[in-house]
Design an enzyme around this catalytic site. Structure first.
Site, mmCIF file in Angstrom:
data_model
loop_
_atom_site.group_PDB
_atom_site.id
_atom_site.type_symbol
_atom_site.label_atom_id
_atom_site.label_comp_id
_atom_site.label_asym_id
_atom_site.label_seq_id
_atom_site.Cartn_x
_atom_site.Cartn_y
_atom_site.Cartn_z
ATOM 1 N N CYS A 44 0.822 -1.220 0.000
ATOM 2 C CA CYS A 44 0.000 0.000 0.000
ATOM 3 C C CYS A 44 0.854 1.267 0.000
ATOM 4 O O CYS A 44 0.594 2.212 -0.741
ATOM 5 C CB CYS A 44 -0.947 0.004 1.180
ATOM 6 S SG CYS A 44 -0.232 -0.582 2.701
ATOM 7 N N HIS A 58 -2.927 6.317 4.605
ATOM 8 C CA HIS A 58 -1.472 6.426 4.789
ATOM 9 C C HIS A 58 -1.005 7.787 4.276
ATOM 10 O O HIS A 58 -1.476 8.259 3.234
ATOM 11 C CB HIS A 58 -0.748 5.339 3.997
ATOM 12 C CG HIS A 58 -0.823 3.964 4.571
ATOM 13 N ND1 HIS A 58 -1.409 3.656 5.786
ATOM 14 C CD2 HIS A 58 -0.367 2.784 4.071
ATOM 15 C CE1 HIS A 58 -1.306 2.360 6.017
ATOM 16 N NE2 HIS A 58 -0.686 1.792 4.996
HETATM 17 C C1 2RA Z 1 0.909 -2.040 6.557
HETATM 18 N N1 2RA Z 1 1.765 -1.937 4.279
HETATM 19 O O1 2RA Z 1 0.536 -0.873 6.419
HETATM 20 C C2 2RA Z 1 1.489 -2.822 5.397
HETATM 21 C C3 2RA Z 1 0.599 -3.971 4.998
HETATM 22 N N2 2RA Z 1 -0.685 -3.540 4.559
HETATM 23 O O2 2RA Z 1 0.829 -2.657 7.632
#
Ligand code: 2RA
Length: 340
Positions: free
Chosen positions: A130, A243
């Site tokens: 991601c 994120h």
């Molecule tokens: C996380 N990128 O954010 C890793 C797995 N989705 O934990």
């Protein structure tokens, strides 16, 4: 004639989003089957205005199905993906299992759509991590214009990237801090995540970096350009979904902030929100449920000859996973996988 589609891992955060996005984007499916592990057998999941009852992935016959979206983790993928692929059902896998296999395409459709043509190698296509997906959407148009030499990225990753238990831990731990006697000890994470940040995602490697940081390096090189140098620090933050990334980019050629902003404004999958005033930037809460990779805080890095700083935010369950997987299927359909 539409596609016959399977979603494996349909009861997880990503699997549910895959079904939501297949319905939202009216992916041309004649049939959609939801698969889950035996413990989730019979669970009902939504697919648009329909309700699907999860079937057991164990023993499922993939023959006759065109595309299988996998969101079941590396261990289960190792068992079931070869079965699906052997029955000529193209697997679009969200785990990290196949991402680094040179014969298996690792695809972000806005960046390297042509890579899907190689699906016939093993009938498996890998979805990136991601934190990589959102970053390369921003890097690619800038790289095409001024050739990126080096990227320094710090991530601020939400707990939904870990899974449902982590979401519950953040919620209960936060509540527990206000209710005497309801304190919640760290379980999913090594330290308290409520009102805290944890500079550790996935396992530690020999060189002191973490596997999450290694993934961003390896996957950026595979998707965009192996010549790009990447160094990452991946941090878990007390956010439920979304994120965020602070990205510093050094270019081979000169690129000023105004041109960078114009390029990003025109880039596929990108939404620029960039005003130099209070609130003139994107925050993770605002990206939840959206498709876009948002870019803010675009500015020159005056400490180096050709440097740009920017802020990048996206819904990690969508562009970071489910949306990118569905976009891979759409790209397959446009380029090489004929319906039915
Ligand atoms: C996380 N990128 O954010 C890793 C797995 N989705 O934990």
């Amino acid at each position: 004639m539409g596609y016959k589609v399977v979603v494996a891992g349909a009861t997880g955060n990503v699997g549910r989003e895959m079904l939501n996005i297949l319905a939202e984007r009216q992916f041309p499916a004649d049939e959609v089957v939801a698969l889950a592990s035996r413990r989730s057998l019979g669970t009902e999941v939504s697919y648009g205005d329909k309700t699907l009852t999860c079937k057991d992935i164990e023993g499922f016959d993939f023959s006759g199905y065109d595309i299988a979206f996998f969101a079941i983790g590396s261990d289960a993928t190792k068992k079931y993906a070869p079965i699906a692929a052997s029955q000529k059902c193209v697997v679009i896998d969200n785990s990290s299992l196949y991402r680094y296999d040179p014969d298996i395409p690792l695809v972000v459709p806005e960046v390297n759509p042509e890579a899907v043509d190689r699906y016939t190698n093993k009938f498996i296509i890998a979805n990136p991590n991601c934190s990589t997906a959102q970053m390369v959407v921003a890097l690619k148009p800038l790289h095409d214009r001024a050739r990126i030499k080096r990227v320094v990225v710090s991530t601020y990753q939400s707990v939904s990237g870990t899974g449902k238990e982590a979401i519950d831990e953040l919620w209960n731990q936060t509540k527990g801090l206000y209710v005497p006697g309801q304190e919640v000890e760290p379980k999913v994470y090594p330290k308290q995540i409520a009102f805290n940040v944890i500079p550790h995602i996935d396992v530690f490697l020999e060189d002191g970096s973490t596997k999450e940081e290694w993934k961003m390096v390896a996957e950026t090189k595979k998707i965009v350009d192996p010549a790009i140098k990447v160094t990452a620090t991946c941090v878990r933050v007390p956010v439920f979904v979304g994120h965020s990334e602070a990205i510093n980019i050094e270019f081979e050629d000169h690129l000023d902030e105004a041109e960078a902003r114009d390029i990003l404004r025109e880039a596929p999958g990108v939404m620029v929100v960039d005003k130099r005033e209070a609130g003139g930037y994107i925050t993770p809460i605002e990206c939840v449920g959206d498709y876009a990779t948002y870019i803010s805080r675009i500015r020159q890095d005056s400490t180096i000859d050709n440097g740009i700083n920017l802020w990048c935010v996206s819904d990690n369950l969508r562009k970071g996973a489910a949306l990118n997987a569905v976009q891979i299927a759409e790209t397959l359909g446009k380029r090489c996988l004929k319906k039915g």
